[in-house]
Write a protein that holds these residues in place. Structure first.
Motif, PDB file in Angstrom:
ATOM      1  N   LEU A 122       0.715  -1.037   0.077  1.00 24.39           N
ATOM      2  CA  LEU A 122      -0.156   0.005  -0.097  1.00 24.39           C
ATOM      3  C   LEU A 122       1.025   1.152   0.053  1.00 24.39           C
ATOM      4  O   LEU A 122       1.775   1.332   0.836  1.00 24.39           O
ATOM      5  CB  LEU A 122      -0.751   0.007   1.266  1.00 24.39           C
ATOM      6  N   TYR A 123       0.785   1.937  -0.894  1.00 21.88           N
ATOM      7  CA  TYR A 123       1.513   3.343  -1.047  1.00 21.88           C
ATOM      8  C   TYR A 123       0.875   4.690  -0.838  1.00 21.88           C
ATOM      9  O   TYR A 123      -0.494   4.702  -1.021  1.00 21.88           O
ATOM     10  CB  TYR A 123       2.057   3.292  -2.480  1.00 21.88           C
ATOM     11  N   PRO A 124       1.529   5.654  -0.374  1.00 28.13           N
ATOM     12  CA  PRO A 124       1.147   6.973   0.157  1.00 28.13           C
ATOM     13  C   PRO A 124       0.050   7.531  -1.079  1.00 28.13           C
ATOM     14  O   PRO A 124      -1.076   8.165  -0.719  1.00 28.13           O
ATOM     15  CB  PRO A 124       2.160   7.895   0.596  1.00 28.13           C
ATOM     16  N   ASP A 125       0.450   7.470  -2.469  1.00 22.38           N
ATOM     17  CA  ASP A 125      -0.366   8.214  -3.414  1.00 22.38           C
ATOM     18  C   ASP A 125      -1.750   7.374  -3.586  1.00 22.38           C
ATOM     19  O   ASP A 125      -2.759   7.988  -3.875  1.00 22.38           O
ATOM     20  CB  ASP A 125       0.234   8.026  -4.546  1.00 22.38           C
ATOM     21  N   GLN A 126      -1.965   6.341  -3.149  1.00 17.20           N
ATOM     22  CA  GLN A 126      -3.138   5.619  -3.183  1.00 17.20           C
ATOM     23  C   GLN A 126      -4.023   6.267  -2.007  1.00 17.20           C
ATOM     24  O   GLN A 126      -5.305   6.008  -2.123  1.00 17.20           O
ATOM     25  CB  GLN A 126      -3.174   4.234  -2.870  1.00 17.20           C
ATOM     26  N   LEU A 127      -3.625   6.640  -0.991  1.00 18.88           N
ATOM     27  CA  LEU A 127      -4.291   7.138   0.187  1.00 18.88           C
ATOM     28  C   LEU A 127      -5.203   8.514  -0.175  1.00 18.88           C
ATOM     29  O   LEU A 127      -6.070   8.617   0.510  1.00 18.88           O
ATOM     30  CB  LEU A 127      -3.494   7.327   1.287  1.00 18.88           C
ATOM     31  N   ASP A 128      -4.770   9.078  -1.291  1.00 18.89           N
ATOM     32  CA  ASP A 128      -5.531  10.130  -1.814  1.00 18.89           C
ATOM     33  C   ASP A 128      -6.823  10.052  -2.293  1.00 18.89           C
ATOM     34  O   ASP A 128      -7.453  11.144  -2.703  1.00 18.89           O
ATOM     35  CB  ASP A 128      -4.607  11.196  -2.584  1.00 18.89           C
ATOM     36  N   ARG A 129      -6.993   8.760  -2.701  1.00 21.29           N
ATOM     37  CA  ARG A 129      -8.089   8.265  -3.713  1.00 21.29           C
ATOM     38  C   ARG A 129      -9.351   7.854  -3.010  1.00 21.29           C
ATOM     39  O   ARG A 129     -10.480   7.434  -3.588  1.00 21.29           O
ATOM     40  CB  ARG A 129      -7.641   7.234  -4.549  1.00 21.29           C
ATOM     41  N   GLY A 130      -9.414   7.852  -1.717  1.00 18.20           N
ATOM     42  CA  GLY A 130     -10.435   7.298  -1.101  1.00 18.20           C
ATOM     43  C   GLY A 130     -10.737   7.920   0.368  1.00 18.20           C
ATOM     44  O   GLY A 130      -9.848   8.403   0.957  1.00 18.20           O
ATOM     45  N   LYS A 131     -11.696   7.199   1.320  1.00 25.33           N
ATOM     46  CA  LYS A 131     -11.702   7.527   2.550  1.00 25.33           C
ATOM     47  C   LYS A 131     -11.198   6.221   3.469  1.00 25.33           C
ATOM     48  O   LYS A 131     -11.698   5.147   3.183  1.00 25.33           O
ATOM     49  CB  LYS A 131     -13.163   7.638   2.880  1.00 25.33           C
ATOM     50  N   TRP A 132     -10.362   6.640   4.494  1.00 29.09           N
ATOM     51  CA  TRP A 132      -9.546   5.779   5.171  1.00 29.09           C
ATOM     52  C   TRP A 132      -9.796   5.889   6.694  1.00 29.09           C
ATOM     53  O   TRP A 132      -9.982   6.872   7.061  1.00 29.09           O
ATOM     54  CB  TRP A 132      -7.992   5.858   4.970  1.00 29.09           C
ATOM     55  N   VAL A 133     -10.641   4.672   7.175  1.00 24.47           N
ATOM     56  CA  VAL A 133     -10.707   4.915   8.632  1.00 24.47           C
ATOM     57  C   VAL A 133      -9.305   4.394   9.132  1.00 24.47           C
ATOM     58  O   VAL A 133      -8.871   4.981  10.387  1.00 24.47           O
ATOM     59  CB  VAL A 133     -11.714   3.961   8.953  1.00 24.47           C
TER      60      VAL A 133
END
Length: 474
Positions: free
Chosen positions: A371-382
């Motif tokens: 899992l990579y930081p750029d993926q974290l900008d594409r959705g809502k993360w709990v």
């Protein structure tokens, strides 16, 4: 049987009578007189089944299809035990342990639990993965996603990322053919839960079955994009309705993209019924039906399928191509960023190294593998990974979730409670007095199992057990 007919929907009874026939229907109806048993499943990230049983005061009996699960009597209260708070087990309906056991992921694989709350199947998958690889647990309802996160954290899972998005939005985050295995415990009409939860029976309507089947097919369209060729899908429901069970498997097999696979777990005598499909699909015989008059468990349907189709062409929605790149909330932690965490680690004698540490605001997080930081900008993360702690002014404060993921031998600064009463006092939020020469941050343990953090000074350990998790009494 008159009183049962008054508590169960008439349309449901008529339908089940027609499906099962007179003799089986009588046995099925009689099962509603029986009190359902509870189940516990050992968290093998912390303890095996035998070790778990040693730490609980309940009479137990092995569950045939889950080698880490046991039955306990319905009147027991397993959530009040120290072993529960230490994350040694998950309280789970016995037949709900089948889907994850059928999927059987291996350490290092990329696995998606698409409808994950409250977390029973997610935590079971994590045990099979042995905290290796990537486990994505998605829940579309925000309040349920928070419950899911709480259970993941109590069990000490380090390779889980929890999302709070619609299933199709997972394509935006991860892209096509991104998972080796996917579990879809689909939202359904809930007929298998009538005995356990009368409120589900009261809310049931015959027309809901067709609506659920349509939603399930829509969800499986997303699964088809996310699953790798050769990957495994386990589709499960807690309903008896063929429209949501056999006919969904028939839909997948007749698409030409999937082959039904056998489920060989013991103690499950009933299988899918071809005569309940639209076109007599023989492949549904590979699926498993859990009928409450045949096994000790609530109603479930479980099918395992292998994807035989080639990878789809790249599919992304417009959401994945923003017109303007927003500034990311996440960034990889530099050596300079980690100065206070390094100082904390040296002080407490920490033997732990995160492979991919990121910072969100002032919070330090360890991302799971893949899992990579750029993926974290594409959705809502709990929870995008394991929360390690928070940077305060000139210091680092460790998170409760980090404590639950550690083992006592990974840190030098450990306090073992003198007895159960002292451990329960800690869970109530009380300080620990006469604690000896401990100083600074200390991992608080019961029989070597972490319960949380404390901070010691002058013979007293200040309680840092989260206020929202504290108990009122033993």
């Amino acid at each position: 049987m008159t009183e049962l007919r008054q508590t169960l929907p008439a349309d449901f009874l008529d339908k089940m009578s027609a499906l099962l026939g007179p003799e089986a229907f009588r046995a099925f109806l009689e099962s509603y007189r029986h009190v359902p048993k509870k189940g516990l499943r050992a968290n093998t990230l912390k303890a095996g089944r035998d070790e778990m049983v040693q730490h609980i005061p309940f009479k137990t009996q092995p569950i045939p299809w889950c080698d880490t699960g046991v039955y306990i009597d319905a009147e027991e209260r397993p959530g009040k035990q120290l072993a529960y708070n230490a994350g040694l087990y998950y309280v789970q309906e016995p037949s709900a342990m089948i889907p994850a056991a059928a999927l059987a992921p291996r350490p290092g694989e990329r696995v998606l639990d698409m409808c994950a709350a409250p977390g029973g199947k997610t935590t079971q998958l994590a045990c099979a993965l042995e905290n290796q690889g990537l486990l994505v647990a998605n829940e579309v309802v925000k309040t349920r996603a928070k419950v899911l996160a709480s259970n993941v954290e109590r069990m000490g899972i380090t390779n889980a990322a929890i999302t709070n998005v619609r299933p199709d939005q997972l394509i935006d985050i991860f892209g096509p053919a991104s998972f080796d295995k996917i579990l879809v415990d689909a939202p359904c009409s809930g007929e298998g839960m009538f005995r356990k939860d009368p409120a589900v029976a009261a809310a049931w309507r015959l027309e809901n079955v067709a609506q659920c089947a349509r939603r399930q097919k829509k969800m499986l369209e997303t699964v088809d994009i996310l699953l790798k060729p050769g990957g495994a899908l386990v589709y499960s429901t807690c309903t008896f309705a063929p429209e949501e069970d056999e006919q969904i498997v028939e839909y997948l097999v007749q698409s030409g993209k999937y082959e039904a696979q056998p489920i060989t777990l013991p103690g499950l005598p009933d299988h899918g019924r071809p005569e309940w499909t639209a076109h007599g699909c023989e492949a549904v015989k590979q699926a498993v039906r859990v009928m409450p008059h045949r096994v000790e468990g609530e109603g479930h349907f479980i099918a395992k399928l292998k994807k035989t189709a080639e990878a789809p062409s790249e599919v992304f929605s417009k959401r994945s191509r923003p017109k303007k790149k927003k500034r990311s909330l996440w960034r990889r932690a530099s050596k300079k960023d980690l100065k206070d965490f390094t100082a904390f680690s040296e002080t407490v004698g920490l033997k732990w190294h995160g492979s991919d540490l990121i910072i969100a605001g002032d919070v330090l997080i360890a991302l799971p593998e893949g899992l990579y930081p750029d993926q974290l900008d594409r959705g809502k993360w709990v929870r995008p990974g394991l929360e390690i702690g928070t940077f305060k002014k000139g210091r680092f404060e460790p998170a409760h979730t980090f404590a639950m993921a550690l083992k006592a031998d990974q840190i030098a600064s450990v306090y073992d409670f003198k007895d159960e009463d002292e451990a329960y006092a800690y869970l109530k939020g009380e300080p620990i007095v006469n604690a000896g020469a401990h100083k600074g941050w200390t991992l608080m343990c019961w029989l070597g199992y972490p319960l949380g953090w404390g901070k010691a000074s002058g013979g007293t350990i200040k309680n840092h057990f989260p206020k929202g998790l504290r108990i009122l009494k033993k």
